[in-house]
Design an enzyme around this catalytic site. Structure first.
Site, PDB file in Angstrom:
ATOM      1  N   TYR A   1       0.824  -1.201   0.000  1.00  0.00           N
ATOM      2  CA  TYR A   1       0.000   0.000   0.000  1.00  0.00           C
ATOM      3  C   TYR A   1       0.860   1.253   0.000  1.00  0.00           C
ATOM      4  O   TYR A   1       2.068   1.194   0.240  1.00  0.00           O
ATOM      5  CB  TYR A   1      -0.970   0.004   1.186  1.00  0.00           C
ATOM      6  CG  TYR A   1      -0.360   0.338   2.529  1.00  0.00           C
ATOM      7  CD1 TYR A   1       0.445  -0.572   3.196  1.00  0.00           C
ATOM      8  CD2 TYR A   1      -0.574   1.578   3.135  1.00  0.00           C
ATOM      9  CE1 TYR A   1       1.009  -0.265   4.436  1.00  0.00           C
ATOM     10  CE2 TYR A   1      -0.024   1.889   4.366  1.00  0.00           C
ATOM     11  CZ  TYR A   1       0.766   0.967   5.012  1.00  0.00           C
ATOM     12  OH  TYR A   1       1.323   1.271   6.227  1.00  0.00           O
TER      13      TYR A   1
ATOM     14  N   LYS B   1       6.388  -2.132   1.882  1.00  0.00           N
ATOM     15  CA  LYS B   1       5.234  -1.528   2.576  1.00  0.00           C
ATOM     16  C   LYS B   1       4.017  -2.445   2.443  1.00  0.00           C
ATOM     17  O   LYS B   1       3.103  -2.175   1.661  1.00  0.00           O
ATOM     18  CB  LYS B   1       4.966  -0.118   2.011  1.00  0.00           C
ATOM     19  CG  LYS B   1       4.092   0.745   2.906  1.00  0.00           C
ATOM     20  CD  LYS B   1       4.190   2.193   2.482  1.00  0.00           C
ATOM     21  CE  LYS B   1       3.196   3.096   3.208  1.00  0.00           C
ATOM     22  NZ  LYS B   1       3.324   3.115   4.658  1.00  0.00           N
TER      23      LYS B   1
ATOM     24  N   GLU C   1      11.967   2.430  14.169  1.00  0.00           N
ATOM     25  CA  GLU C   1      11.114   3.527  13.692  1.00  0.00           C
ATOM     26  C   GLU C   1       9.854   3.559  14.543  1.00  0.00           C
ATOM     27  O   GLU C   1       9.698   2.749  15.461  1.00  0.00           O
ATOM     28  CB  GLU C   1      10.788   3.346  12.200  1.00  0.00           C
ATOM     29  CG  GLU C   1      10.120   2.014  11.899  1.00  0.00           C
ATOM     30  CD  GLU C   1       9.961   1.739  10.406  1.00  0.00           C
ATOM     31  OE1 GLU C   1       9.871   2.682   9.610  1.00  0.00           O
ATOM     32  OE2 GLU C   1       9.900   0.543  10.053  1.00  0.00           O
TER      33      GLU C   1
ATOM     34  N   LEU D   1      11.037   1.155   7.026  1.00  0.00           N
ATOM     35  CA  LEU D   1      10.440   1.614   5.778  1.00  0.00           C
ATOM     36  C   LEU D   1      11.226   2.830   5.283  1.00  0.00           C
ATOM     37  O   LEU D   1      11.576   3.708   6.085  1.00  0.00           O
ATOM     38  CB  LEU D   1       8.972   1.998   5.989  1.00  0.00           C
ATOM     39  CG  LEU D   1       8.278   2.322   4.670  1.00  0.00           C
ATOM     40  CD1 LEU D   1       7.986   1.054   3.886  1.00  0.00           C
ATOM     41  CD2 LEU D   1       7.003   3.101   4.896  1.00  0.00           C
TER      42      LEU D   1
HETATM   43  N1  PDD Z   1       2.949   5.070   7.192  1.00  0.00           N
HETATM   44  N2  PDD Z   1       7.612   3.796   8.760  1.00  0.00           N
HETATM   45  C1  PDD Z   1       6.482   3.078   8.761  1.00  0.00           C
HETATM   46  C2  PDD Z   1       6.457   1.763   9.464  1.00  0.00           C
HETATM   47  C3  PDD Z   1       5.331   3.578   8.105  1.00  0.00           C
HETATM   48  O1  PDD Z   1       4.195   2.863   8.101  1.00  0.00           O
HETATM   49  C4  PDD Z   1       5.384   4.847   7.472  1.00  0.00           C
HETATM   50  C5  PDD Z   1       4.214   5.434   6.735  1.00  0.00           C
HETATM   51  C6  PDD Z   1       6.603   5.558   7.509  1.00  0.00           C
HETATM   52  C7  PDD Z   1       6.770   6.902   6.857  1.00  0.00           C
HETATM   53  O2  PDD Z   1       6.763   6.787   5.452  1.00  0.00           O
HETATM   54  P1  PDD Z   1       6.257   7.989   4.528  1.00  0.00           P
HETATM   55  O3  PDD Z   1       7.062   9.169   4.918  1.00  0.00           O
HETATM   56  O4  PDD Z   1       6.557   7.525   3.168  1.00  0.00           O
HETATM   57  O5  PDD Z   1       4.800   8.175   4.819  1.00  0.00           O
HETATM   58  C8  PDD Z   1       7.704   4.987   8.152  1.00  0.00           C
HETATM   59  C9  PDD Z   1       1.765   5.549   6.518  1.00  0.00           C
HETATM   60  C10 PDD Z   1       1.606   7.024   6.571  1.00  0.00           C
HETATM   61  C11 PDD Z   1       0.554   4.795   7.030  1.00  0.00           C
HETATM   62  O6  PDD Z   1       0.706   3.604   7.241  1.00  0.00           O
HETATM   63  O7  PDD Z   1      -0.519   5.376   7.195  1.00  0.00           O
END
Ligand code: PDD
Length: 286
Positions: A33, A150, A182, A206
């Protein structure tokens, strides 16, 4: 208002948007996703999200069902039809519906399932939480070892989020071998002596799209960045802490496991990075 949802090239009212009970996403969490934020009706960092989608699909040997233009057109149509000014577009691609449950991948010609929907969050960039900062707890990182993909396997992050809520905090930082990986759905940072520290890219985290942009803006602003892991004790002794994600942008963190960070207030580096990120991202939004 009934949302319009995208399911396999159809635009449907949300109560008519359906996927099969045999869908690999449902029975195996066999899907990936992306979440792209929307500000002023425009998509933030869309090219980055598409690039990571392809990387995630490759990581699971899944083919990419749509062209970049098709993803873009669908995102824009949903934002327009659902009247989203600020919010997010959620995109999910699964290995599709083989018509039964089996651990083996379905035949090559099985059509992937593609779903997209919007989440409207008026005033997303003016979140009051950005003024006060988040409190986080730490908990052991029990996720699988390919966190760079992801996938929709979000049960552990969801449990960790609930543990944080139960303890009166806003989120959890996940810890492996004594070092922070993270947040549940964001990348984690500390600031000490003006140096921004965040874990280096690997399979352990991620590869955040917001992370990439924020580090680029930080370096352009002559801020010092170190990509390396850090311990919880180091984080608790830092001057500042913050997280980044598509939905929270740059979110200050003011306490870790009940220990105030610095003076316990939102730090200047986090505040400045949030401003720069929002300003530059709005300019580049499409
Ligand atoms: N989550 N780390 C994890 C485990 C994440 O699920 C996310 C993003 C990030 C940050 O990635 P980005 O900057 O590309 O959004 C880091 C999204 C926002 C979610 O699951 O809703």
């Amino acid at each position: 208002m009934t949302r319009t949802v995208y399911v396999n090239a159809e635009y449907l009212p949300e109560d008519q948007a359906k996927v099969s009970v045999f869908d690999r996403g449902f029975v195996m969490a066999d899907g990936v996703y992306e979440v792209t934020s929307v500000l002023d009706g425009k998509l933030i960092d869309f090219a980055g999200h598409l690039a990571r989608l392809k990387r995630s699909l490759d990581g699971l040997q899944m083919k990419n069902p749509l062209s970049d233009d098709e993803y873009l057109a669908a995102h824009r149509r949903l934002v327009a039809e659902n009247g989203v000014t600020d919010g997010m577009v959620y995109l999910q691609v699964t290995r599709g519906n083989p018509g039964d449950r089996d651990f083996a991948f379905p035949p090559e010609d099985t059509q992937p399932t593609v779903v997209m929907f919007t989440q409207s969050k008026p005033g997303l960039a003016d979140s009051p939480a950005a003024q006060t900062g988040w409190k986080v707890i730490t908990t052991e990182d029990l996720r699988w070892a390919r966190r760079d993909i992801k996938t929709v396997q979000l049960l552990f992050p969801s449990l960790a989020k609930m543990e944080a809520k139960a303890k009166g905090a806003d989120d959890a930082w996940l810890v492996e071998d004594g070092r922070v990986t993270e947040g549940t759905s964001n990348n984690a940072y500390i600031v000490k002596g003006g140096v921004i520290v965040t874990r280096e890219l690997s399979n352990d985290i991620l590869h955040g799209i917001t992370r990439a942009a924020v580090l680029r803006f930080a370096r352009e602003a002559q801020m010092q960045v170190e990509e390396r892991s850090f311990t919880v004790a180091e984080a608790q002794a830092a001057d500042e802490a913050f997280v980044t994600s598509a939905s929270s942008f740059v979110m200050p963190v003011v306490a870790i496991d009940g220990q105030p960070i610095g003076d316990g207030k939102v730090g200047g580096v986090a505040r400045r990075l949030r401003e720069i990120y929002l300003e530059e991202s709005r300019k580049a939004a499409i």
